[in-house]
Design a protein around this motif. Structure first.
Motif, mmCIF file in Angstrom:
data_model
loop_
_atom_site.group_PDB
_atom_site.id
_atom_site.type_symbol
_atom_site.label_atom_id
_atom_site.label_comp_id
_atom_site.label_asym_id
_atom_site.label_seq_id
_atom_site.Cartn_x
_atom_site.Cartn_y
_atom_site.Cartn_z
ATOM 1 N N ASN A 73 73.205 21.719 -21.525
ATOM 2 C CA ASN A 73 74.402 22.464 -20.651
ATOM 3 C C ASN A 73 75.418 21.483 -20.028
ATOM 4 O OD1 ASN A 73 75.233 23.091 -18.083
ATOM 5 N ND2 ASN A 73 73.633 24.755 -18.071
ATOM 6 N N LYS A 74 76.479 21.475 -20.405
ATOM 7 C CA LYS A 74 77.558 20.797 -20.145
ATOM 8 C C LYS A 74 78.236 20.787 -18.847
ATOM 9 C CE LYS A 74 78.025 19.149 -24.247
ATOM 10 N NZ LYS A 74 79.237 19.163 -25.011
ATOM 11 N N GLY A 75 77.603 21.716 -17.971
ATOM 12 C CA GLY A 75 77.746 21.841 -16.472
ATOM 13 C C GLY A 75 76.998 20.642 -15.822
ATOM 14 N N VAL A 76 76.027 20.280 -16.512
ATOM 15 C CA VAL A 76 75.178 19.224 -16.160
ATOM 16 C C VAL A 76 75.410 17.803 -16.703
ATOM 17 C CG1 VAL A 76 72.592 18.219 -15.552
ATOM 18 C CG2 VAL A 76 73.336 20.640 -15.612
ATOM 19 N N THR A 77 75.579 17.683 -17.778
ATOM 20 C CA THR A 77 75.884 16.518 -18.618
ATOM 21 C C THR A 77 76.826 17.005 -19.462
ATOM 22 O OG1 THR A 77 73.440 15.632 -18.323
ATOM 23 C CG2 THR A 77 74.593 14.880 -20.080
ATOM 24 N N ARG A 78 77.933 16.037 -19.522
ATOM 25 C CA ARG A 78 79.064 16.210 -20.283
ATOM 26 C C ARG A 78 78.915 15.676 -21.807
ATOM 27 N NH1 ARG A 78 81.350 15.229 -15.309
ATOM 28 N NH2 ARG A 78 81.788 13.046 -15.848
ATOM 29 N N ASN A 79 78.379 14.356 -21.696
ATOM 30 C CA ASN A 79 78.463 13.489 -23.104
ATOM 31 C C ASN A 79 77.150 13.128 -23.321
ATOM 32 O OD1 ASN A 79 81.260 13.348 -23.160
ATOM 33 N ND2 ASN A 79 81.281 11.971 -21.223
ATOM 34 N N TYR A 80 76.972 13.040 -24.712
ATOM 35 C CA TYR A 80 75.690 12.673 -25.272
ATOM 36 C C TYR A 80 75.920 11.524 -26.450
ATOM 37 C CZ TYR A 80 73.744 16.973 -23.038
ATOM 38 O OH TYR A 80 73.542 17.831 -22.215
ATOM 39 N N PRO A 81 74.906 10.897 -26.644
ATOM 40 C CA PRO A 81 73.638 10.953 -26.444
ATOM 41 C C PRO A 81 73.329 10.591 -24.915
ATOM 42 C CG PRO A 81 73.894 9.342 -28.297
ATOM 43 C CD PRO A 81 75.046 9.862 -27.807
ATOM 44 N N HIS A 82 72.135 10.983 -24.246
ATOM 45 C CA HIS A 82 71.922 10.690 -22.850
ATOM 46 C C HIS A 82 70.590 10.784 -22.522
ATOM 47 C CE1 HIS A 82 72.609 11.539 -18.497
ATOM 48 N NE2 HIS A 82 71.859 12.523 -18.800
ATOM 49 N N THR A 83 70.345 10.095 -21.255
ATOM 50 C CA THR A 83 68.794 9.910 -20.998
ATOM 51 C C THR A 83 68.800 10.903 -19.727
ATOM 52 O OG1 THR A 83 68.648 7.755 -21.686
ATOM 53 C CG2 THR A 83 67.033 8.504 -19.930
ATOM 54 N N PRO A 84 68.099 12.195 -19.486
ATOM 55 C CA PRO A 84 67.906 12.726 -18.310
ATOM 56 C C PRO A 84 67.005 12.219 -17.328
ATOM 57 C CG PRO A 84 67.756 14.063 -20.399
ATOM 58 C CD PRO A 84 67.573 12.681 -20.726
ATOM 59 N N GLY A 85 66.687 12.813 -16.334
ATOM 60 C CA GLY A 85 65.824 12.370 -15.214
ATOM 61 C C GLY A 85 66.495 11.987 -14.014
ATOM 62 N N ILE A 86 66.364 13.154 -12.930
ATOM 63 C CA ILE A 86 67.252 12.977 -11.830
ATOM 64 C C ILE A 86 66.405 12.344 -10.818
ATOM 65 C CG2 ILE A 86 68.955 14.719 -12.263
ATOM 66 C CD1 ILE A 86 67.200 16.513 -10.331
ATOM 67 N N ASP A 87 65.208 11.749 -11.170
ATOM 68 C CA ASP A 87 64.118 11.204 -9.933
ATOM 69 C C ASP A 87 63.786 9.957 -10.843
ATOM 70 O OD1 ASP A 87 64.485 13.414 -8.413
ATOM 71 O OD2 ASP A 87 62.850 14.280 -9.088
ATOM 72 N N ALA A 88 63.730 9.049 -10.068
ATOM 73 C CA ALA A 88 62.809 7.797 -10.257
ATOM 74 C C ALA A 88 62.320 7.108 -9.082
ATOM 75 C CB ALA A 88 63.919 7.029 -11.265
ATOM 76 N N VAL A 89 61.411 6.248 -9.334
ATOM 77 C CA VAL A 89 60.940 5.360 -8.366
ATOM 78 C C VAL A 89 60.412 4.143 -9.014
ATOM 79 C CG1 VAL A 89 58.592 6.454 -8.297
ATOM 80 C CG2 VAL A 89 59.431 5.174 -6.327
ATOM 81 N N GLY A 90 60.662 3.143 -8.414
ATOM 82 C CA GLY A 90 60.183 1.865 -9.200
ATOM 83 C C GLY A 90 60.545 0.450 -8.278
ATOM 84 N N ILE A 91 60.557 -0.602 -8.847
ATOM 85 C CA ILE A 91 60.500 -1.931 -8.351
ATOM 86 C C ILE A 91 61.878 -2.579 -8.675
ATOM 87 C CG2 ILE A 91 59.620 -4.256 -7.829
ATOM 88 C CD1 ILE A 91 57.038 -3.133 -8.107
ATOM 89 N N ILE A 92 62.804 -3.127 -7.844
ATOM 90 C CA ILE A 92 63.943 -3.758 -8.295
ATOM 91 C C ILE A 92 63.752 -5.091 -8.877
ATOM 92 C CG2 ILE A 92 65.880 -4.771 -7.321
ATOM 93 C CD1 ILE A 92 66.141 -2.760 -5.196
ATOM 94 N N GLU A 93 64.109 -5.220 -10.104
ATOM 95 C CA GLU A 93 64.127 -6.278 -10.829
ATOM 96 C C GLU A 93 65.212 -7.365 -10.747
ATOM 97 O OE1 GLU A 93 62.083 -6.723 -14.373
ATOM 98 O OE2 GLU A 93 60.431 -5.464 -13.631
ATOM 99 N N LYS A 94 66.446 -6.750 -10.486
ATOM 100 C CA LYS A 94 67.598 -7.303 -10.431
ATOM 101 C C LYS A 94 68.460 -6.745 -9.484
ATOM 102 C CE LYS A 94 71.335 -9.746 -13.073
ATOM 103 N NZ LYS A 94 71.748 -10.031 -14.495
#
Length: 333
Positions: free
Chosen positions: A57-78
């Motif tokens: 869906n180009k209304g969401v993502t214009r260019n590919y290749p691409h990694t989806p995932g609008i959510d993330a949680v984790g630990i800052i490494e840098k």
């Protein structure tokens, strides 16, 4: 820096001869820019916008290749920012993550520091992703409703009640003492919705087939709509005088066929919810409430946990409308 490899795994979507295909691939680390952070992702979660991105869906993502995932949680490494230090736990949702910026279906994300929210002390990283953008959206909707409406004012309708936003809205409102009417197209999910805290369940077909009149008999004091289209139209027409309806989705349709009568004869208020660019000040308020007084006891009941290799299959099920609740992606063994 803790990372001990020159590459990391990510679920990538590629366009091949007009067909969009996903697979787990090895990715190289990029150069961290000023005011950016590198986050080792522990959990992500699957949202409908991710499914749209994965299907081209180009209304969401214009260019590919691409990694989806609008959510993330984790630990800052840098960190190249004064906002966060290495070792801090953060939540990153919405903004451009997973849309045109590589997202959370990866072992690492590299994002502007101002997109991150410090993980509240009272919830785990997994719980934060059971919420994710869906929980933030539900929380924003509940925040607006509870500013204006009390439990004694009457029933609150929640459409798309087995989806992520809907299920969490039902759970939170129930915990706060509101009487919830869950609207769903899935006849088999009665028990699931009642366990979340719904006091009544209406089939989507019932609501879609309400009489085609400018105004209908008042049924709801207020509502959280997640689907749009005819469902939203009929909810608005069936809302009590001075009632409030929030809307945050358009999976049924982005169009509304209404007169102004619900607004000028009953004083109904329609409030739009935009989680993508929600101001940070209010994000922090919602996340803190989600971690404390809004945290429903049924939270884990809304969750299915998968691994990165399973993302493609779950995306297909989501596009077919066969998923319920929240799907959390585990990135750390």
């Amino acid at each position: 820096m803790v990372q001990n490899s020159s590459t990391f795994k990510a679920f990538r979507i590629e366009e091949i001869d007009g067909i969009y295909q996903g697979s787990v691939q090895e990715m190289d680390f990029g150069t961290l820019n000023n005011n950016e952070v590198l986050v080792k992702v522990h959990y992500s979660s699957l949202n409908y916008k991710d499914a749209l991105s994965a299907s081209g869906n180009k209304g969401v993502t214009r260019n590919y290749p691409h990694t989806p995932g609008i959510d993330a949680v984790g630990i800052i490494e840098k960190s190249n920012s004064d906002l966060y230090a290495v070792g801090e736990k953060v939540i990153v949702t919405s903004y451009d993550l997973g849309m045109n910026t590589d997202g959370g279906f990866a072992e690492y994300i590299q994002v502007p520091a101002e997109w991150a929210v410090k993980l509240p002390e009272n919830i785990t990283m997994k719980e934060a992703m059971i919420y994710g953008t869906a929980g933030l959206t539900a929380g924003m909707s509940v925040l607006r409703l509870t500013e204006l409406i009390k439990p004694e004012d009457g029933k609150i309708a929640v459409s798309g009640a087995t989806g992520g936003v809907g299920a969490l809205s039902v759970s939170i409102l129930s915990k706060l003492g509101y009487s919830v009417v869950a609207i769903t197209g899935k006849e088999t999910e009665w028990d699931y919705l009642m366990n979340l805290g719904a006091e009544e369940v209406l089939l989507r077909s019932e609501v879609e087939n309400f009489a085609k009149k400018p105004l209908l008999k008042p049924l709801f004091a207020d509502a959280i709509d997640t689907v749009g289209g005819v469902i939203l139209e009929n909810i608005i027409k069936s809302t009590n005088a001075i009632g409030v309806v929030t809307c945050c989705g358009n999976v049924a349709s982005p169009k509304l066929d209404l007169t102004v009568f619900p607004f000028i004869l009953r004083g109904v208020t329609l409030i739009g919810i935009d989680s993508q660019n929600y101001p940070m000040k209010y994000r922090k308020i919602v996340w803190n409430k989600l971690s404390q007084e809004w945290n429903p006891k049924q939270l884990n009941h809304t969750c299915n946990e998968i691994k990165l290799k399973d993302v493609g299959q779950k995306i297909e099920l989501m596009l077919q409308g066969k998923l319920k609740g929240r799907t959390v992606v585990t990135l750390v063994e």
